[in-house]
Design a protein around this motif. Structure first.
Motif, PDB file in Angstrom:
ATOM      1  N   ILE A  67       0.564 -73.787   7.162  1.00 33.13           N
ATOM      2  CA  ILE A  67       0.907 -72.933   6.032  1.00 33.13           C
ATOM      3  C   ILE A  67       0.323 -71.558   6.329  1.00 33.13           C
ATOM      4  O   ILE A  67      -0.846 -71.447   6.713  1.00 33.13           O
ATOM      5  N   GLU A  68       1.136 -70.531   6.157  1.00 34.95           N
ATOM      6  CA  GLU A  68       0.676 -69.163   6.380  1.00 34.95           C
ATOM      7  C   GLU A  68       1.083 -68.294   5.194  1.00 34.95           C
ATOM      8  O   GLU A  68       2.196 -68.418   4.694  1.00 34.95           O
ATOM      9  N   LEU A  69       0.167 -67.423   4.776  1.00 32.21           N
ATOM     10  CA  LEU A  69       0.453 -66.448   3.730  1.00 32.21           C
ATOM     11  C   LEU A  69       0.170 -65.063   4.275  1.00 32.21           C
ATOM     12  O   LEU A  69      -0.889 -64.823   4.877  1.00 32.21           O
ATOM     13  N   LYS A  79      -3.504 -72.524   6.884  1.00 35.81           N
ATOM     14  CA  LYS A  79      -3.996 -73.905   6.955  1.00 35.81           C
ATOM     15  C   LYS A  79      -3.253 -74.563   8.103  1.00 35.81           C
ATOM     16  O   LYS A  79      -2.044 -74.432   8.220  1.00 35.81           O
ATOM     17  N   ASN A  80      -3.978 -75.285   8.963  1.00 36.18           N
ATOM     18  CA  ASN A  80      -3.383 -75.952  10.117  1.00 36.18           C
ATOM     19  C   ASN A  80      -3.834 -77.401  10.171  1.00 36.18           C
ATOM     20  O   ASN A  80      -4.890 -77.743   9.642  1.00 36.18           O
ATOM     21  N   GLY A  81      -3.046 -78.227  10.841  1.00 41.52           N
ATOM     22  CA  GLY A  81      -3.392 -79.631  11.009  1.00 41.52           C
ATOM     23  C   GLY A  81      -2.414 -80.519  10.280  1.00 41.52           C
ATOM     24  O   GLY A  81      -1.389 -80.062   9.780  1.00 41.52           O
ATOM     25  N   ASP A  82      -2.740 -81.787  10.194  1.00 39.83           N
ATOM     26  CA  ASP A  82      -1.900 -82.734   9.460  1.00 39.83           C
ATOM     27  C   ASP A  82      -2.258 -82.617   7.987  1.00 39.83           C
ATOM     28  O   ASP A  82      -3.280 -83.127   7.531  1.00 39.83           O
ATOM     29  N   ILE A 107       5.000 -69.057   4.395  1.00 35.50           N
ATOM     30  CA  ILE A 107       5.740 -69.790   5.430  1.00 35.50           C
ATOM     31  C   ILE A 107       5.077 -71.147   5.624  1.00 35.50           C
ATOM     32  O   ILE A 107       3.855 -71.219   5.749  1.00 35.50           O
ATOM     33  N   VAL A 108       5.879 -72.206   5.627  1.00 30.05           N
ATOM     34  CA  VAL A 108       5.360 -73.557   5.876  1.00 30.05           C
ATOM     35  C   VAL A 108       6.163 -74.198   7.001  1.00 30.05           C
ATOM     36  O   VAL A 108       7.353 -73.942   7.162  1.00 30.05           O
ATOM     37  N   SER A 116      10.099 -73.415   6.294  1.00 23.81           N
ATOM     38  CA  SER A 116      10.609 -72.917   5.024  1.00 23.81           C
ATOM     39  C   SER A 116       9.821 -71.656   4.706  1.00 23.81           C
ATOM     40  O   SER A 116       8.606 -71.605   4.911  1.00 23.81           O
ATOM     41  N   GLU A 117      10.510 -70.659   4.196  1.00 23.18           N
ATOM     42  CA  GLU A 117       9.882 -69.355   3.998  1.00 23.18           C
ATOM     43  C   GLU A 117      10.389 -68.741   2.707  1.00 23.18           C
ATOM     44  O   GLU A 117      11.574 -68.817   2.403  1.00 23.18           O
TER      45      GLU A 117
END
Length: 127
Positions: A67-69, A79-82, A107-108, A116-117
């Motif tokens: 997840i990126e903002l 946020k990264n990872g499972d 963006i996810v 998805s963005e």
């Protein structure tokens, strides 16, 4: 076209608003499904007191991996990872500097390499 009676009024019509093609439906129900629902902010909202509340949920048929903002093209959180197949996000950002018009981009990504963005224009009052 000429050999089929009433071709134009009967065939090759656009889909009704809000409908999904068969291909889109099968994709959304398969492993590629990735849904981003933003609760806050809304497009056109104002940033008040240099504070930005971001709240959203992500649902996927495969693991959410990133997840990126971004605010005005600068990364403000990731946020990264499972992260599982369902993820809820809530954060309050204290902002040092904003423009009169700002771009928030969320963006996810999932483990099926889907993305998805969503973009939002946010306004702030002159200081």
């Amino acid at each position: 076209e000429k050999s089929i009676p009433n071709f134009h009024p009967t065939f090759n019509q656009p889909l009704p608003d809000g409908s999904l093609s068969t291909l889109e439906k099968s994709f959304n129900q398969g492993f590629g499904f990735l849904e981003l629902k933003v609760i806050k902010p809304g497009n056109g909202d104002f940033i008040t007191n240099q504070s930005l509340i971001v709240e959203f949920s992500v649902t996927s048929k495969s693991a959410i991996t990133k997840i990126e903002l971004y605010l005005n093209n600068s990364l403000i959180d990731s946020k990264n990872g499972d992260l599982g197949e369902s993820f809820k996000y809530l954060n309050v950002f204290g902002l040092q500097k904003t423009n009169l018009q700002n771009l928030l981009k969320i963006i996810v990504f999932n483990s099926s390499n889907n993305k998805s963005e969503k973009d939002f224009i946010l306004y702030s009052s002159p200081n």
